[in-house]
Enzyme design. Structure first.
Site, PDB file in Angstrom:
ATOM      1  N   ALA A 295       0.543  -8.915  -2.433  1.00 30.01           N
ATOM      2  CA  ALA A 295       0.892  -7.507  -2.229  1.00 30.01           C
ATOM      3  C   ALA A 295       1.025  -6.818  -3.576  1.00 30.01           C
ATOM      4  O   ALA A 295       1.420  -7.435  -4.567  1.00 30.01           O
ATOM      5  CB  ALA A 295       2.200  -7.390  -1.449  1.00 30.01           C
ATOM      6  N   ASP A 296       0.685  -5.546  -3.582  1.00 30.27           N
ATOM      7  CA  ASP A 296       0.874  -4.763  -4.796  1.00 30.27           C
ATOM      8  C   ASP A 296       1.176  -3.318  -4.414  1.00 30.27           C
ATOM      9  O   ASP A 296       0.740  -2.838  -3.370  1.00 30.27           O
ATOM     10  CB  ASP A 296      -0.357  -4.804  -5.700  1.00 30.27           C
ATOM     11  CG  ASP A 296      -0.025  -4.320  -7.105  1.00 30.27           C
ATOM     12  OD1 ASP A 296       0.597  -5.098  -7.860  1.00 30.27           O
ATOM     13  OD2 ASP A 296      -0.329  -3.165  -7.422  1.00 30.27           O
ATOM     14  N   GLN A 297       1.935  -2.671  -5.268  1.00 29.41           N
ATOM     15  CA  GLN A 297       2.360  -1.308  -5.005  1.00 29.41           C
ATOM     16  C   GLN A 297       2.033  -0.444  -6.213  1.00 29.41           C
ATOM     17  O   GLN A 297       2.297  -0.839  -7.353  1.00 29.41           O
ATOM     18  CB  GLN A 297       3.856  -1.289  -4.728  1.00 29.41           C
ATOM     19  CG  GLN A 297       4.395   0.009  -4.194  1.00 29.41           C
ATOM     20  CD  GLN A 297       5.860  -0.148  -3.804  1.00 29.41           C
ATOM     21  OE1 GLN A 297       6.718  -0.327  -4.656  1.00 29.41           O
ATOM     22  NE2 GLN A 297       6.142  -0.100  -2.513  1.00 29.41           N
TER      23      GLN A 297
ATOM     24  N   LYS B 116      -3.825 -11.447  -6.611  1.00 27.02           N
ATOM     25  CA  LYS B 116      -2.634 -12.296  -6.493  1.00 27.02           C
ATOM     26  C   LYS B 116      -2.846 -13.370  -5.420  1.00 27.02           C
ATOM     27  O   LYS B 116      -2.517 -14.546  -5.632  1.00 27.02           O
ATOM     28  CB  LYS B 116      -1.410 -11.437  -6.149  1.00 27.02           C
ATOM     29  CG  LYS B 116      -0.948 -10.560  -7.294  1.00 27.02           C
ATOM     30  CD  LYS B 116       0.169  -9.622  -6.859  1.00 27.02           C
ATOM     31  CE  LYS B 116       0.567  -8.687  -7.978  1.00 27.02           C
ATOM     32  NZ  LYS B 116       1.624  -7.733  -7.560  1.00 27.02           N
TER      33      LYS B 116
ATOM     34  N   ALA C 242      -0.555  -2.151  -0.956  1.00 23.42           N
ATOM     35  CA  ALA C 242      -1.700  -2.898  -0.430  1.00 23.42           C
ATOM     36  C   ALA C 242      -1.306  -4.350  -0.232  1.00 23.42           C
ATOM     37  O   ALA C 242      -0.512  -4.905  -1.002  1.00 23.42           O
ATOM     38  CB  ALA C 242      -2.880  -2.809  -1.398  1.00 23.42           C
TER      39      ALA C 242
END
Length: 197
Positions: free
Chosen positions: A73-75, A57, A110
């Protein structure tokens, strides 16, 4: 290609939750959606997936804003190696909750920061989420009340979803909502961004 000043911070998302969180730091920033393929690579570990997508991203938005600091950001929500994504429908949301109920799963968030000179910094934050035992009617009632159809794991912890849990173990509660602000500040500091303000 869009132009930005070297002091511009861009959050690579259109998530209202992440935007609201980043506003807490009191830094000027813009938000720009990163349209990427978020599919899991076969046999990819949950933490690896979260880190890869966060960086992807940041890199994608940095293509349009090469002079900016771009934060991705990623979850990922994982029960062992099973990953739970956004359910999109009430039926799938109920099914996810029934799979998670009474168990402890991991919520991995993250982040990745790409700087104007091309440096990339990354961090992650993990929580152990202990969900209470639920009956299917209880799960349905929760989904109806909170409408968590676009939340991985089918709960909104910042709303009524908190009542689904016995415990949440980790060190930065903002990570549960989607953006660990302690980690974000540390990355911006490491990158020298805060000195430029």
């Amino acid at each position: 290609m869009a132009h930005s000043s070297p002091h511009t911070l861009i959050l690579a998302t259109e998530s209202a939750y992440k935007i609201e969180l980043l506003q807490r730091l009191g830094l000027p920033f813009e938000a720009c959606a990163a349209h990427i393929d978020e599919a899991r690579i076969p046999d990819e570990a949950p933490a690896t997936m979260a880190a890869r997508l966060a960086l992807h991203k940041a890199r994608r938005v940095a293509e349009d804003y090469p002079d900016a600091y771009v934060l991705g950001a990623d979850q990922v929500i994982a029960l062992d190696q099973q990953i739970f994504q956004k359910p999109a429908t009430a039926e799938r949301a109920v099914a996810q909750l029934m799979a998670l109920q009474g168990k402890t799963h991991r919520l991995i968030t993250a982040i990745a920061l790409r700087t104007p000179d091309g440096a990339e910094l990354a961090s992650e934050c993990a929580f152990e989420m202990v969900m209470r035992p639920l009956t299917e009617p209880q799960a349905r009632a929760y989904v109806e009340a909170d409408q968590p159809l676009f939340c991985a794991g089918s709960y909104r912890i910042e709303a009524g979803g908190i009542r689904l849990f016995e415990a949440a173990r980790g060190d930065d509660f903002t990570a549960i909502i989607g953006l660990p602000l302690t980690r974000v500040w540390s990355l911006l500091d490491q990158a020298g961004y805060l000195e430029k303000l």
